[in-house]
Design an enzyme around this catalytic site. Structure first.
Site, PDB file in Angstrom:
ATOM      1  N   SER A 235      -9.897   7.586  18.812  1.00 49.88           N
ATOM      2  CA  SER A 235      -9.571   6.631  17.757  1.00 49.88           C
ATOM      3  C   SER A 235      -8.670   7.274  16.701  1.00 49.88           C
ATOM      4  CB  SER A 235     -10.865   6.069  17.174  1.00 49.88           C
ATOM      5  OG  SER A 235     -10.589   4.825  16.610  1.00 49.88           O
ATOM      6  N   HIS A 377     -15.681   0.587  22.028  1.00 52.82           N
ATOM      7  CA  HIS A 377     -14.873   1.612  21.372  1.00 52.82           C
ATOM      8  C   HIS A 377     -15.703   2.887  21.183  1.00 52.82           C
ATOM      9  CE1 HIS A 377     -11.749   2.951  18.583  1.00 52.82           C
ATOM     10  NE2 HIS A 377     -12.689   3.285  17.722  1.00 52.82           N
TER      11      HIS A 377
HETATM   12  C1  GTR Z   1     -10.889   1.486  12.800  1.00 55.47           C
HETATM   13  C2  GTR Z   1      -9.401   1.525  12.685  1.00 55.47           C
HETATM   14  C3  GTR Z   1      -8.821   2.027  13.969  1.00 55.47           C
HETATM   15  C4  GTR Z   1      -9.530   3.257  14.474  1.00 55.47           C
HETATM   16  C5  GTR Z   1     -11.024   3.238  14.213  1.00 55.47           C
HETATM   17  C6  GTR Z   1     -11.760   4.565  14.428  1.00 55.47           C
HETATM   18  O1  GTR Z   1     -11.524   0.914  11.734  1.00 55.47           O
HETATM   19  O2  GTR Z   1      -8.961   0.234  12.410  1.00 55.47           O
HETATM   20  O3  GTR Z   1      -7.440   2.242  13.834  1.00 55.47           O
HETATM   21  O4  GTR Z   1      -8.963   4.405  13.990  1.00 55.47           O
HETATM   22  O5  GTR Z   1     -11.331   2.802  12.954  1.00 55.47           O
HETATM   23  O6  GTR Z   1     -11.270   5.636  14.061  1.00 55.47           O
HETATM   24  O7  GTR Z   1     -12.867   4.511  14.963  1.00 55.47           O
END
Ligand code: GTR
Length: 399
Positions: A235, A377
């Site tokens: 991420s 995610h």
């Molecule tokens: C989210 C963000 C993403 C990603 C994520 C993370 O809120 O919108 O771009 O970086 O965090 O790091 O888990």
């Protein structure tokens, strides 16, 4: 009690604001606007690049500069000195299968210093030096517990050790706290000119800079094969792993897990998270100039396929998760596809199919590798298992 209630409502408000933004994002493929990507192989004075020499001498430096100026900020090239000391060592870690080292790196510049805590496991019964994976950890430090009392799939050193790899981790907070005010309390103190400059680095740049300092250390650690280091991030950490590999050609492999917007996904698709959103939620990640592209993706002189191209001819593995549309799985795949022409200059053909492979159908044996894991995610054992196969494939081939 009052504090608790205020805290509760504030958290609920922030969570719903985030959910709302995610709900408002486009997740409909038919609503992706038509777009033209900037030509990766055409120089600023409009000449076509047809060989790797022109790529390396002219076009690659041009693109790197565009990313520095417009997105990630300048990457400092110098520092005064780096000291390292092994503050803890356990040669019998993991029931004797590994040696754990806690290495403190202290980097000095401008009369200031930054301390980077490196956790490192090296397999015991393997011929040295060994290839290594380095994670830029953007989650809690309990994910990289050197005592192994706490274990998580996010960083599974047992799995890597059993496959003959060293595995290391640094934490982003040592370099730039992930906070819109406190991010300056780290690497930026060593480079104060960058703090107010429109093209100055911010947190993501500082995290990538830190990964390169670990590489400086690896070059001195006789157990580590510094020519075989994979940089890994998830991420926001995956945005940093891409930037680290683009800036520092010593990283042999780059792994970017669910990195999404301003990571591996194409910005111009405007699918899931967009530049305006990321710059609003996280103004401390990218430089001030990047704010010019809020709701204005087509004005960017680059797109993220060009970031991947900067890593050529080194292998890049980008991933997604099927439920993580916010990070645009299709846009990530297309970014890899659009970088293929740069790899071709080196005579390398990727093994990616023409359209995104199905869920849990990884394409690993390729210079441009990809998978879309079923689920959320996250960085999980499924992902690491494929990264090990990817590294084995490339290292065996080049032996
Ligand atoms: C989210 C963000 C993403 C990603 C994520 C993370 O809120 O919108 O771009 O970086 O965090 O790091 O888990």
């Amino acid at each position: 009690m009052k504090k608790f209630i205020v805290g509760f409502f504030l958290t609920a408000f922030l969570l719903s604001a985030k959910a709302q933004n995610q709900n408002e994002a486009n997740y409909d493929e038919t609503k992706v606007p038509s777009y033209t990507l900037p030509a990766v192989l055409k120089t600023a004075n409009n000449t076509q690049v047809t060989n790797k020499n022109r790529w390396e001498k002219v076009r690659r430096p041009e693109i790197l500069q565009l990313f520095e100026e417009n997105i990630y900020g300048q990457m400092p090239k110098r520092y005064s000195s780096l000291k390292h000391s092994v503050t803890k060592k356990d040669a019998t870690a993991m029931n004797g299968r590994a040696t754990m080292k806690h290495v403190l790196l202290e980097v000095f510049n401008n009369g200031k210093s930054v301390k980077i805590n490196l956790v490192l496991f090296v397999p015991n019964n393997t011929k040295k030096p060994v290839p290594a994976f380095l994670l830029i950890n953007n989650r809690g430090t309990d994910n990289t517990d050197p005592t192994r009392v706490k274990k998580s799939e996010f960083w599974p050193p047992e799995m890597l050790i059993d496959s003959g790899f060293a595995i290391a981790a640094i934490h982003v907070a040592d370099l730039a706290p992930d906070d819109k005010v406190k991010y300056v309390d780290g690497v930026l103190q060593l480079y104060p000119d960058q703090i107010n400059a429109d093209d100055g680095m911010k947190a993501i740049g500082a995290w990538a800079w830190g990964a390169s300092r670990v590489m400086d250390y690896f070059e001195k650690d006789k157990d580590i094969d510094s020519k075989k280091v994979a940089i890994v991030g998830h991420s926001r950490g995956g945005k940093a792993s891409l930037w680290a590999a683009a800036e520092d050609q010593r990283f042999a492999l780059c792994i970017t897990n669910c990195s999404g917007n301003t990571g591996a996904a194409l910005a111009r698709r405007q699918f899931g998270e967009r530049i305006n959103r990321i710059n609003t939620s996280f103004p401390h990640w990218f430089n001030n100039n990047y704010k010019k592209y809020n709701n204005n993706e087509n004005a960017l002189p680059v797109d993220q396929h060009m970031l991947i191209s900067l890593i050529a001819p080194r292998p890049v593995y980008a991933t997604n998760a099927s439920k993580d549309l916010w990070a645009d799985p299709t846009g990530t795949f297309l970014s890899l596809k659009n970088a293929e022409k740069v790899y071709s200059l080196y005579g390398i053909k990727s093994n990616l199919p023409a359209t995104p492979p199905g869920i849990n159908k990884p394409v690993i044996q390729s210079h441009l590798a990809y998978h879309n894991r079923e689920g959320d995610h996250d960085l999980m054992e499924y992902d690491w298992n494929n990264f090990i196969k990817f590294a084995n494939y490339h290292y065996k081939k080049s032996k």
